[in-house]
Design a protein around this motif. Structure first.
Motif, PDB file in Angstrom:
ATOM      1  N   ARG A  62       0.847  -1.196   0.000  1.00 53.75           N
ATOM      2  CA  ARG A  62       0.000   0.000   0.000  1.00 53.75           C
ATOM      3  C   ARG A  62       0.883   1.246   0.000  1.00 53.75           C
ATOM      4  O   ARG A  62       1.918   1.276   0.664  1.00 53.75           O
ATOM      5  N   LYS A 137      -6.436   2.048 -12.569  1.00 58.40           N
ATOM      6  CA  LYS A 137      -7.338   2.934 -11.820  1.00 58.40           C
ATOM      7  C   LYS A 137      -7.406   2.469 -10.371  1.00 58.40           C
ATOM      8  O   LYS A 137      -7.568   1.282 -10.088  1.00 58.40           O
ATOM      9  N   HIS A 138      -7.289   3.422  -9.464  1.00 53.17           N
ATOM     10  CA  HIS A 138      -7.456   3.127  -8.038  1.00 53.17           C
ATOM     11  C   HIS A 138      -8.315   4.211  -7.413  1.00 53.17           C
ATOM     12  O   HIS A 138      -8.104   5.402  -7.638  1.00 53.17           O
ATOM     13  N   TRP A 144      -2.396   3.831  -3.811  1.00 52.85           N
ATOM     14  CA  TRP A 144      -2.434   2.514  -4.439  1.00 52.85           C
ATOM     15  C   TRP A 144      -2.469   1.444  -3.359  1.00 52.85           C
ATOM     16  O   TRP A 144      -1.832   1.563  -2.299  1.00 52.85           O
ATOM     17  N   ASP A 145      -3.255   0.393  -3.610  1.00 49.96           N
ATOM     18  CA  ASP A 145      -3.200  -0.855  -2.856  1.00 49.96           C
ATOM     19  C   ASP A 145      -3.716  -1.948  -3.787  1.00 49.96           C
ATOM     20  O   ASP A 145      -3.832  -1.725  -5.001  1.00 49.96           O
ATOM     21  N   ASP A 146      -4.007  -3.133  -3.223  1.00 54.14           N
ATOM     22  CA  ASP A 146      -4.393  -4.241  -4.096  1.00 54.14           C
ATOM     23  C   ASP A 146      -5.833  -4.146  -4.586  1.00 54.14           C
ATOM     24  O   ASP A 146      -6.288  -4.999  -5.343  1.00 54.14           O
ATOM     25  N   ASP A 147      -6.566  -3.114  -4.192  1.00 54.81           N
ATOM     26  CA  ASP A 147      -7.940  -2.909  -4.663  1.00 54.81           C
ATOM     27  C   ASP A 147      -7.915  -1.934  -5.845  1.00 54.81           C
ATOM     28  O   ASP A 147      -8.260  -0.764  -5.718  1.00 54.81           O
ATOM     29  N   TYR A 148      -7.513  -2.417  -6.985  1.00 58.57           N
ATOM     30  CA  TYR A 148      -7.359  -1.577  -8.169  1.00 58.57           C
ATOM     31  C   TYR A 148      -8.011  -2.254  -9.365  1.00 58.57           C
ATOM     32  O   TYR A 148      -8.375  -3.421  -9.321  1.00 58.57           O
ATOM     33  N   GLU A 149      -8.135  -1.504 -10.463  1.00 66.97           N
ATOM     34  CA  GLU A 149      -8.629  -2.030 -11.735  1.00 66.97           C
ATOM     35  C   GLU A 149      -7.660  -1.636 -12.832  1.00 66.97           C
ATOM     36  O   GLU A 149      -7.073  -0.544 -12.789  1.00 66.97           O
ATOM     37  N   GLU A 150      -7.511  -2.509 -13.793  1.00 69.90           N
ATOM     38  CA  GLU A 150      -6.656  -2.191 -14.937  1.00 69.90           C
ATOM     39  C   GLU A 150      -7.407  -2.496 -16.232  1.00 69.90           C
ATOM     40  O   GLU A 150      -8.194  -3.444 -16.298  1.00 69.90           O
TER      41      GLU A 150
END
Length: 375
Positions: A62, A137-138, A144-150
């Protein structure tokens, strides 16, 4: 020609075999260096401090940023290993965030070797990272952390912009669905240019119109390549209807697990429904009317069978008295035990039929109740 380590900063021993990919001046002789795996903060010797170098690995789970009036604080969290922080001048925030976040994405395996991070945009709780192959996108308090979209450019089929007085909405169509990002109007031009240029370079076209035409052609080819199933299964079964008036009740053609009693019950139900065709279209009233009519029809059938049995017994007695013995001088004999047994047998048959009618009546009422609940 001077190399980077000829200037103030960490020596080659601090960096190992890595060369820095970014360098940011932090004021005075302080410098920030970013390598593919680490971020290094070099602090020059001062009146109250000695020369030092801090190292921050990029395998953080994070990344958070907080701002004060003069400083911007970066916090990198490493799970069970805790968290570490460093501060930079607030004016250097965006310049530092971009290479640090690029290193974290590379360490996390989100970006691939050779993929270039073009630009990082941060709008309140929205962070967008534009690379040469995708958009990351976050949304959240953290950068940033592991809850993102690409969204990989290979899946993108359209890109449009909806401009407003306060914000501009970026509409990205990827994998058959639209993604919308809102950016402040003062930053909209920069993100529009970066994202458009990265997308066009990925497809090697000169404009969004050419890109849309290329996407439409590719989509048409995919549709042509899809196999067509031409198997004919016939017309299929007839649709079922919950309307009692449309249910077949002919006992001669109906197939099902019901026995003869159930077939007789269905015939009685059909007769009752036929007595009042207008009521069969109503949901609750028709069920109640059909129940009353079905019960009345079953009761009337019971009574009719009893009358027929009694008439049959009486008919046999009359036949015994009118068989020609009166003219011959012989008197007819009194009813024998055989006639009594026959009458008793008829009575038993009538009682069995009455029990069957009662069961049929119960089945009719249960069917009506189930139809009522089904509606």
């Amino acid at each position: 020609m001077k190399r980077w380590y000829d200037f103030a900063g960490p020596g080659p021993g601090e960096l190992g075999e890595e060369d820095p990919v970014a360098r940011v001046h932090l004021g005075g002789d302080d410098e920030l260096f970013v390598t593919p795996t680490r971020t290094l903060i070099y602090r020059a010797e001062g009146l109250l401090s000695d020369e030092s170098t801090e190292k921050f690995p990029h395998d953080a789970e994070r990344v958070a940023v907080s701002e004060s009036r003069r400083k911007a604080k970066f916090t990198l969290e490493y799970g069970l290993d805790g968290e570490r922080s460093f501060a930079v001048p607030r004016g250097s925030l965006d310049e530092v965030l971009h290479p640090v976040l690029a290193g974290v994405l590379s360490a996390a395996g989100i970006t691939e070797p050779g993929e270039t991070v073009e630009r990082t945009f941060r709008f309140s709780e929205l962070t967008l990272v534009v690379t040469s192959a995708r958009v990351v996108k976050h949304v959240g308090a953290a950068v940033w952390d592991d809850d993102y979209e690409e969204f990989h450019y290979d899946d993108v089929t359209d890109l449009t912009f909806e401009e407003g007085s306060v914000a501009t909405t970026l509409v990205l169509t990827a994998a058959g669905r639209q993604e919308r990002f809102k950016a402040p109007s003062d930053s909209a031009r920069a993100i529009k240019e970066r994202l458009t240029n990265a997308l066009l370079a990925h497809y090697d076209v000169g404009s969004l119109e050419e890109f849309r035409a290329l996407s439409a052609a590719a989509e048409g080819e995919e549709n042509d390549d899809e196999p067509v199933d031409r198997t004919d299964f016939g017309g299929g079964p007839d649709p079922l209807s919950a309307e009692p008036a449309e249910v077949e009740t002919d006992a001669g053609t109906r197939e099902g697990p019901l026995d003869d009693d159930s077939a007789t019950m269905e015939t009685a139900t059909a007769d009752a429904a036929g007595a009042d065709p207008s009521g069969a279209a109503d949901s609750t009233d028709s069920s109640q009317s059909a129940g009353a009519a079905g019960t009345a029809a079953a009761t009337e059938l019971h009574r009719e069978q009893e009358r027929e049995a009694v008439d049959a017994g009486a008919g046999r007695a009359d036949a015994a008295g009118s068989d020609g013995f009166g003219d011959s001088g012989f008197e007819p004999a009194d009813p024998t035990d055989d006639i009594a047994k026959e009458v008793a047998a008829l009575r038993e048959q009538v009682e069995r039929q009455g029990e069957q009618i009662e069961r049929q009546t119960e089945l009719v009422e249960r069917l009506i109740e189930e139809l009522r609940r089904g509606r």
